[in-house]
Design a protein around this motif. Structure first.
Motif, PDB file in Angstrom:
ATOM      1  N   PRO A 100       0.690  -1.228  -0.006  1.00 59.32           N
ATOM      2  CA  PRO A 100       0.023   0.077  -0.071  1.00 59.32           C
ATOM      3  C   PRO A 100       0.648   1.416   0.095  1.00 59.32           C
ATOM      4  O   PRO A 100       0.177   2.406  -0.287  1.00 59.32           O
ATOM      5  CB  PRO A 100      -0.841  -0.109   1.235  1.00 59.32           C
ATOM      6  CG  PRO A 100       0.234  -0.762   2.051  1.00 59.32           C
ATOM      7  CD  PRO A 100       0.826  -1.798   1.445  1.00 59.32           C
ATOM      8  N   SER A 101       2.032   0.973   0.349  1.00 66.36           N
ATOM      9  CA  SER A 101       2.947   2.382   0.448  1.00 66.36           C
ATOM     10  C   SER A 101       4.401   2.086  -0.115  1.00 66.36           C
ATOM     11  O   SER A 101       4.707   0.787  -0.105  1.00 66.36           O
ATOM     12  CB  SER A 101       3.108   3.132   1.651  1.00 66.36           C
ATOM     13  OG  SER A 101       3.624   2.281   2.367  1.00 66.36           O
ATOM     14  N   GLY A 141      -2.693   8.773   3.989  1.00 69.26           N
ATOM     15  CA  GLY A 141      -1.446   8.225   4.811  1.00 69.26           C
ATOM     16  C   GLY A 141      -0.456   7.633   4.071  1.00 69.26           C
ATOM     17  O   GLY A 141       0.501   6.978   4.709  1.00 69.26           O
ATOM     18  N   CYS A 142      -0.521   6.989   2.881  1.00 66.42           N
ATOM     19  CA  CYS A 142       0.324   6.078   2.256  1.00 66.42           C
ATOM     20  C   CYS A 142       1.114   6.630   1.275  1.00 66.42           C
ATOM     21  O   CYS A 142       2.084   6.001   0.631  1.00 66.42           O
ATOM     22  CB  CYS A 142      -0.451   4.963   1.348  1.00 66.42           C
ATOM     23  SG  CYS A 142      -1.411   3.923   2.351  1.00 66.42           S
ATOM     24  N   GLY A 143       1.285   8.178   1.355  1.00 70.61           N
ATOM     25  CA  GLY A 143       2.476   8.723   0.791  1.00 70.61           C
ATOM     26  C   GLY A 143       2.541   8.811  -0.570  1.00 70.61           C
ATOM     27  O   GLY A 143       1.396   8.424  -1.458  1.00 70.61           O
ATOM     28  N   ARG A 144       3.479   9.016  -1.330  1.00 75.62           N
ATOM     29  CA  ARG A 144       3.711   9.113  -2.719  1.00 75.62           C
ATOM     30  C   ARG A 144       4.015   7.910  -3.327  1.00 75.62           C
ATOM     31  O   ARG A 144       4.856   7.009  -2.862  1.00 75.62           O
ATOM     32  CB  ARG A 144       5.007  10.235  -2.990  1.00 75.62           C
ATOM     33  CG  ARG A 144       5.084  10.569  -4.553  1.00 75.62           C
ATOM     34  CD  ARG A 144       6.065  11.970  -4.506  1.00 75.62           C
ATOM     35  NE  ARG A 144       6.040  12.415  -5.813  1.00 75.62           N
ATOM     36  CZ  ARG A 144       5.572  13.382  -6.220  1.00 75.62           C
ATOM     37  NH1 ARG A 144       4.496  13.813  -5.165  1.00 75.62           N
ATOM     38  NH2 ARG A 144       5.391  13.954  -7.484  1.00 75.62           N
ATOM     39  N   LYS A 145       3.538   7.578  -4.429  1.00 77.27           N
ATOM     40  CA  LYS A 145       3.547   6.091  -5.037  1.00 77.27           C
ATOM     41  C   LYS A 145       3.793   6.200  -6.331  1.00 77.27           C
ATOM     42  O   LYS A 145       3.243   7.149  -7.087  1.00 77.27           O
ATOM     43  CB  LYS A 145       2.118   5.424  -4.888  1.00 77.27           C
ATOM     44  CG  LYS A 145       1.726   5.314  -3.283  1.00 77.27           C
ATOM     45  CD  LYS A 145       0.257   4.808  -3.013  1.00 77.27           C
ATOM     46  CE  LYS A 145      -0.107   3.689  -4.068  1.00 77.27           C
ATOM     47  NZ  LYS A 145       0.312   2.382  -3.709  1.00 77.27           N
ATOM     48  N   CYS A 199      -1.018   4.773   7.314  1.00 72.45           N
ATOM     49  CA  CYS A 199      -1.586   4.300   5.784  1.00 72.45           C
ATOM     50  C   CYS A 199      -2.255   3.075   6.396  1.00 72.45           C
ATOM     51  O   CYS A 199      -1.916   2.053   6.938  1.00 72.45           O
ATOM     52  CB  CYS A 199      -0.217   3.534   5.030  1.00 72.45           C
ATOM     53  SG  CYS A 199      -0.655   2.878   3.578  1.00 72.45           S
ATOM     54  N   ILE A 200      -3.449   3.123   5.905  1.00 65.67           N
ATOM     55  CA  ILE A 200      -4.555   2.187   6.442  1.00 65.67           C
ATOM     56  C   ILE A 200      -5.346   1.739   5.010  1.00 65.67           C
ATOM     57  O   ILE A 200      -5.978   2.600   4.408  1.00 65.67           O
ATOM     58  CB  ILE A 200      -5.599   2.817   7.415  1.00 65.67           C
ATOM     59  CG1 ILE A 200      -4.902   2.990   8.645  1.00 65.67           C
ATOM     60  CG2 ILE A 200      -6.807   1.674   7.709  1.00 65.67           C
ATOM     61  CD1 ILE A 200      -5.718   3.810   9.459  1.00 65.67           C
ATOM     62  N   ILE A 201      -5.438   0.264   5.016  1.00 62.34           N
ATOM     63  CA  ILE A 201      -6.602  -0.096   3.947  1.00 62.34           C
ATOM     64  C   ILE A 201      -7.819  -0.341   4.324  1.00 62.34           C
ATOM     65  O   ILE A 201      -7.966  -1.059   5.290  1.00 62.34           O
ATOM     66  CB  ILE A 201      -5.839  -1.315   3.066  1.00 62.34           C
ATOM     67  CG1 ILE A 201      -4.475  -0.984   2.483  1.00 62.34           C
ATOM     68  CG2 ILE A 201      -6.810  -2.059   2.243  1.00 62.34           C
ATOM     69  CD1 ILE A 201      -3.834  -2.435   1.769  1.00 62.34           C
ATOM     70  N   ALA A 210       3.444   5.903   6.854  1.00 68.54           N
ATOM     71  CA  ALA A 210       4.031   5.649   5.463  1.00 68.54           C
ATOM     72  C   ALA A 210       3.976   6.973   4.631  1.00 68.54           C
ATOM     73  O   ALA A 210       4.080   7.147   3.306  1.00 68.54           O
ATOM     74  CB  ALA A 210       3.428   4.837   4.561  1.00 68.54           C
ATOM     75  N   ALA A 211       3.960   7.970   5.225  1.00 69.05           N
ATOM     76  CA  ALA A 211       3.676   9.357   4.487  1.00 69.05           C
ATOM     77  C   ALA A 211       5.174   9.655   3.828  1.00 69.05           C
ATOM     78  O   ALA A 211       5.078  10.417   2.595  1.00 69.05           O
ATOM     79  CB  ALA A 211       3.541  10.604   5.423  1.00 69.05           C
ATOM     80  N   SER A 212       6.358   9.086   4.385  1.00 68.60           N
ATOM     81  CA  SER A 212       7.393   9.160   3.541  1.00 68.60           C
ATOM     82  C   SER A 212       7.531   8.385   2.365  1.00 68.60           C
ATOM     83  O   SER A 212       7.030   7.401   2.186  1.00 68.60           O
ATOM     84  CB  SER A 212       8.580   8.877   4.471  1.00 68.60           C
ATOM     85  OG  SER A 212       9.958   8.882   3.638  1.00 68.60           O
TER      86      SER A 212
END
Length: 262
Positions: A100-101, A141-145, A199-201, A210-212
């Motif tokens: 997810p991140s 909350g899962c940041g840049r992907k 980071c939540i699914i 996992a914002a980084s």
């Protein structure tokens, strides 16, 4: 004759200009490696054979272009172009290596699109193998992907090509190798999730923050909780959530309130 010579010179100048604007294949490999698409998705040492040109909402994808799912920029398949042989067959895929991140990609790769047996350059001729286009929807909350488009050339038409129903845990490089395909091109884009503490699914468990967008480290161990594949497995999840605003704008700030992605 003078006119003909002038026309020839003009055509040559146009061709030279177009070539200068088209990135070299080696420079594409460098760009893919700079953001770890090589080797996270593509094998080490990969150099494309052709250029894979794609665009969402009229904006070309240029190896890391940011698009904005929360204003519906990636809701539909992009425009796709590549050099092809009209008698050959191709496979086109979109995978998420940061699921997810990027800090904790325990579900990678998620298969967002897979079309096989594409005749020449007409992707409408392909078979989706029950993998209809799943629009990118980064969870808060899962940041840049990163999302990576991959083009492979098949050895020929193959009616036996299948994939598991579950979208997570896919590997496009392994799939191509197992089925006698050669990956010949790739491109990728980025999206950024709305901010949140974790980071939540939905329906699953929270990962560590996992914002980084940093690459995974040894501390990014997978949590022991079972993660739900529901957001990925169903074709119905391709529909855009009603909470997403419709907009004709092409640029927005990188982050929006988390409520728009719930």
């Amino acid at each position: 004759m003078k006119f003909a010579a002038t026309s020839t010179l003009f055509a040559a100048l146009l061709s030279s200009t177009a070539f200068a604007q088209n990135p070299s294949l080696a420079s594409i490999a460098t760009k893919l490696a700079a953001d770890d698409v090589i080797p996270d998705v593509l094998p080490a040492g990969f150099v494309p054979e052709v250029v894979l040109n794609l665009s969402y909402v009229g904006r070309p994808m240029e190896y890391g272009t940011e698009y904005f799912p929360y204003i519906n920029e990636t809701d539909s398949l992009p425009v796709v172009n590549y050099a092809f042989n009209s008698e050959d067959y191709y496979t086109l895929a979109l995978v998420d290596p940061d699921a997810p991140s990027r800090a904790n990609p325990i579900r990678a790769q998620v298969r967002h699109y897979l079309s096989v047996n594409i005749k020449g350059g007409d992707i409408t001729t392909g078979n989706s193998t029950s993998t209809s286009y799943l629009a990118p929807r980064p969870f808060p909350g899962c940041g840049r992907k990163r999302f990576v488009w991959v083009l492979a050339k098949q050895s020929g038409y193959d009616a036996s090509l299948t994939v598991p129903v579950a979208r997570p845990g896919f590997n496009i490089a392994n799939y191509a190798s197992t089925n006698g395909m050669t990956i010949i091109a790739a491109n990728y884009f980025e999206v950024e999730a709305s901010p949140a503490a974790e980071c939540i699914i939905p329906g699953g468990a929270a990962s560590s923050s996992a914002a980084s967008s940093a690459a995974p480290t040894a501390s990014s161990a997978a949590p022991t909780a079972t993660w739900s594949s529901a957001p990925y497995a169903s074709a119905s999840s391709t529909a855009a959530p009603s909470a997403h605003p419709t907009s004709t704008s092409t640029r927005k700030p990188k982050c929006k309130p988390a409520t728009i992605l719930v």
